[in-house]
Design a protein around this motif. Structure first.
Motif, PDB file in Angstrom:
ATOM      1  N   ARG A   1      30.806  29.163  46.204  1.00  0.00           N
ATOM      2  CA  ARG A   1      29.571  29.604  45.803  1.00  0.00           C
ATOM      3  C   ARG A   1      28.650  29.045  46.940  1.00  0.00           C
ATOM      4  O   ARG A   1      27.645  29.596  47.536  1.00  0.00           O
ATOM      5  CB  ARG A   1      29.088  29.295  44.511  1.00  0.00           C
ATOM      6  N   GLU A   2      28.761  27.684  47.270  1.00  0.00           N
ATOM      7  CA  GLU A   2      28.030  27.155  47.939  1.00  0.00           C
ATOM      8  C   GLU A   2      28.073  27.149  49.491  1.00  0.00           C
ATOM      9  O   GLU A   2      27.201  27.368  50.309  1.00  0.00           O
ATOM     10  CB  GLU A   2      28.350  25.402  48.061  1.00  0.00           C
ATOM     11  N   ILE A   3      29.320  27.731  50.072  1.00  0.00           N
ATOM     12  CA  ILE A   3      29.564  28.215  51.267  1.00  0.00           C
ATOM     13  C   ILE A   3      29.454  29.634  51.490  1.00  0.00           C
ATOM     14  O   ILE A   3      29.324  30.434  52.753  1.00  0.00           O
ATOM     15  CB  ILE A   3      30.852  27.714  51.780  1.00  0.00           C
ATOM     16  N   GLU A   4      29.078  30.265  50.362  1.00  0.00           N
ATOM     17  CA  GLU A   4      28.783  31.611  50.380  1.00  0.00           C
ATOM     18  C   GLU A   4      29.916  32.570  50.883  1.00  0.00           C
ATOM     19  O   GLU A   4      29.984  33.342  51.602  1.00  0.00           O
ATOM     20  CB  GLU A   4      27.597  32.322  51.308  1.00  0.00           C
ATOM     21  N   GLY A   5      31.302  32.097  50.337  1.00  0.00           N
ATOM     22  CA  GLY A   5      32.503  32.532  50.653  1.00  0.00           C
ATOM     23  C   GLY A   5      32.775  33.927  49.929  1.00  0.00           C
ATOM     24  O   GLY A   5      32.145  34.090  48.815  1.00  0.00           O
ATOM     25  N   GLU A   6      33.960  34.495  50.088  1.00  0.00           N
ATOM     26  CA  GLU A   6      34.538  35.530  49.585  1.00  0.00           C
ATOM     27  C   GLU A   6      35.786  35.068  48.827  1.00  0.00           C
ATOM     28  O   GLU A   6      36.540  34.071  48.994  1.00  0.00           O
ATOM     29  CB  GLU A   6      34.736  36.823  50.342  1.00  0.00           C
ATOM     30  N   ILE A   7      36.391  35.895  47.695  1.00  0.00           N
ATOM     31  CA  ILE A   7      37.385  35.635  47.039  1.00  0.00           C
ATOM     32  C   ILE A   7      38.181  37.122  47.128  1.00  0.00           C
ATOM     33  O   ILE A   7      37.743  38.117  47.042  1.00  0.00           O
ATOM     34  CB  ILE A   7      37.109  35.318  45.594  1.00  0.00           C
ATOM     35  N   LEU A   8      39.423  36.952  47.522  1.00  0.00           N
ATOM     36  CA  LEU A   8      40.545  37.994  47.341  1.00  0.00           C
ATOM     37  C   LEU A   8      41.467  37.516  46.246  1.00  0.00           C
ATOM     38  O   LEU A   8      42.231  36.565  46.423  1.00  0.00           O
ATOM     39  CB  LEU A   8      41.300  38.053  48.811  1.00  0.00           C
ATOM     40  N   LEU A   9      41.686  38.300  45.373  1.00  0.00           N
ATOM     41  CA  LEU A   9      42.452  38.242  44.272  1.00  0.00           C
ATOM     42  C   LEU A   9      43.816  38.915  44.022  1.00  0.00           C
ATOM     43  O   LEU A   9      43.325  40.196  44.380  1.00  0.00           O
ATOM     44  CB  LEU A   9      41.621  38.333  42.695  1.00  0.00           C
ATOM     45  N   VAL A  10      44.732  38.664  44.094  1.00  0.00           N
ATOM     46  CA  VAL A  10      46.080  39.399  44.303  1.00  0.00           C
ATOM     47  C   VAL A  10      46.732  38.979  42.949  1.00  0.00           C
ATOM     48  O   VAL A  10      47.463  37.601  42.678  1.00  0.00           O
ATOM     49  CB  VAL A  10      47.003  39.275  45.488  1.00  0.00           C
ATOM     50  N   SER A  11      47.417  40.069  42.194  1.00  0.00           N
ATOM     51  CA  SER A  11      48.273  39.611  41.085  1.00  0.00           C
ATOM     52  C   SER A  11      49.674  39.279  41.317  1.00  0.00           C
ATOM     53  O   SER A  11      50.008  39.957  42.516  1.00  0.00           O
ATOM     54  CB  SER A  11      48.360  40.976  40.108  1.00  0.00           C
TER      55      SER A  11
ATOM     56  N   ARG B   1      33.991  37.204  38.731  1.00  0.00           N
ATOM     57  CA  ARG B   1      32.495  37.625  39.751  1.00  0.00           C
ATOM     58  C   ARG B   1      31.317  37.201  38.891  1.00  0.00           C
ATOM     59  O   ARG B   1      30.632  36.516  39.891  1.00  0.00           O
ATOM     60  CB  ARG B   1      32.556  39.147  39.657  1.00  0.00           C
ATOM     61  N   ARG B   2      31.386  37.017  37.778  1.00  0.00           N
ATOM     62  CA  ARG B   2      30.323  36.683  37.045  1.00  0.00           C
ATOM     63  C   ARG B   2      30.064  34.990  37.173  1.00  0.00           C
ATOM     64  O   ARG B   2      29.002  34.535  37.700  1.00  0.00           O
ATOM     65  CB  ARG B   2      30.290  36.810  35.613  1.00  0.00           C
ATOM     66  N   LYS B   3      31.054  34.357  37.140  1.00  0.00           N
ATOM     67  CA  LYS B   3      31.223  32.964  37.095  1.00  0.00           C
ATOM     68  C   LYS B   3      30.879  32.282  38.678  1.00  0.00           C
ATOM     69  O   LYS B   3      30.093  31.368  38.888  1.00  0.00           O
ATOM     70  CB  LYS B   3      32.153  31.976  36.456  1.00  0.00           C
ATOM     71  N   SER B   4      31.570  33.022  39.546  1.00  0.00           N
ATOM     72  CA  SER B   4      31.266  32.526  40.905  1.00  0.00           C
ATOM     73  C   SER B   4      30.254  33.006  41.517  1.00  0.00           C
ATOM     74  O   SER B   4      29.682  32.445  42.827  1.00  0.00           O
ATOM     75  CB  SER B   4      32.763  32.983  41.798  1.00  0.00           C
ATOM     76  N   ASP B   5      29.609  34.077  41.251  1.00  0.00           N
ATOM     77  CA  ASP B   5      28.504  34.672  41.757  1.00  0.00           C
ATOM     78  C   ASP B   5      28.818  35.089  43.253  1.00  0.00           C
ATOM     79  O   ASP B   5      27.923  34.961  44.215  1.00  0.00           O
ATOM     80  CB  ASP B   5      27.403  33.864  41.776  1.00  0.00           C
ATOM     81  N   ARG B   6      30.186  35.341  43.538  1.00  0.00           N
ATOM     82  CA  ARG B   6      30.490  35.706  44.870  1.00  0.00           C
ATOM     83  C   ARG B   6      31.294  37.104  44.654  1.00  0.00           C
ATOM     84  O   ARG B   6      31.795  37.521  43.790  1.00  0.00           O
ATOM     85  CB  ARG B   6      31.588  34.665  45.417  1.00  0.00           C
ATOM     86  N   PRO B   7      31.531  37.725  46.024  1.00  0.00           N
ATOM     87  CA  PRO B   7      32.263  39.005  46.063  1.00  0.00           C
ATOM     88  C   PRO B   7      33.594  38.659  45.515  1.00  0.00           C
ATOM     89  O   PRO B   7      34.166  37.838  45.897  1.00  0.00           O
ATOM     90  CB  PRO B   7      32.175  39.354  47.360  1.00  0.00           C
ATOM     91  N   VAL B   8      34.394  39.529  44.714  1.00  0.00           N
ATOM     92  CA  VAL B   8      35.935  39.326  44.524  1.00  0.00           C
ATOM     93  C   VAL B   8      36.393  40.538  44.842  1.00  0.00           C
ATOM     94  O   VAL B   8      36.057  41.665  44.198  1.00  0.00           O
ATOM     95  CB  VAL B   8      35.964  38.743  43.006  1.00  0.00           C
ATOM     96  N   LYS B   9      37.285  40.506  45.637  1.00  0.00           N
ATOM     97  CA  LYS B   9      37.980  41.867  46.203  1.00  0.00           C
ATOM     98  C   LYS B   9      39.334  41.746  45.580  1.00  0.00           C
ATOM     99  O   LYS B   9      39.635  40.476  45.253  1.00  0.00           O
ATOM    100  CB  LYS B   9      38.116  42.109  47.799  1.00  0.00           C
ATOM    101  N   THR B  10      40.317  42.869  45.618  1.00  0.00           N
ATOM    102  CA  THR B  10      41.394  42.621  44.797  1.00  0.00           C
ATOM    103  C   THR B  10      42.558  43.389  45.563  1.00  0.00           C
ATOM    104  O   THR B  10      42.454  44.209  46.375  1.00  0.00           O
ATOM    105  CB  THR B  10      41.333  43.157  43.471  1.00  0.00           C
TER     106      THR B  10
END
Length: 150
Positions: free
Chosen positions: A67-77, A114-123
């Motif tokens: 969140r602090e670095i304004e990064g993104e998240i890619l989530l893969v099952s 998405r809610r907790k990180s307040d960051r874009p979460v792509k999957t």
């Protein structure tokens, strides 16, 4: 739930030779779901990932969250995270949740992250064969298990 968290400078997911999602700096998260996992596992793990301070601050010390670095998240099952290799050389996946149970938990995990990180979460695409490319920054890789909570 088990997550392999990788700090990346970039990552992407490709299905059938078509890149479907990509991110810049942030987290690539591989997520495995077991039959024992419940809402409390989602809550604990999404909080842990959102607040994990493994990005460098201005002094180069690992002290910042995604969140602090304004990064993104890619989530893969990845059901193979619960592979058992105790017997023989062919892994057993009996400790992985059945897709009918895992998919709703996976979707809930996405919403909560998405809610907790307040960051874009792509999957990636749940249950699909995917090619995942990443540039691990560091390298930094953290394994987190909601049943172990270390």
């Amino acid at each position: 739930m088990r997550a392999v968290l990788q700090r990346v400078s970039r990552a992407s997911v490709t299905i059938n030779k078509k890149k479907i999602r990509s991110i810049g700096p942030g987290f690539l998260v591989f997520l495995g779901i077991s039959p024992e996992d419940r809402d409390e596992d989602i809550q604990w793990l999404t909080s842990k990932i959102s607040d994990m301070r493994i990005f460098s601050d201005e002094t180069g010390k690992m002290n910042c969250s995604v969140r602090e670095i304004e990064g993104e998240i890619l989530l893969v099952s990845q059901f193979t995270l619960f592979a058992s290799t105790r017997k023989g050389n062919r892994p057993s996946f009996s400790r992985s949740a059945d897709p009918k149970m895992a998919l709703p938990l996976y979707n809930q995990f996405i919403t909560d992250l998405r809610r907790k990180s307040d960051r874009p979460v792509k999957t990636g695409e749940f249950g699909a064969h995917m090619d995942v490319e990443l540039c691990n920054d560091g390298p930094v890789t953290i394994i987190i298990d909601s049943q172990n909570r270390e």
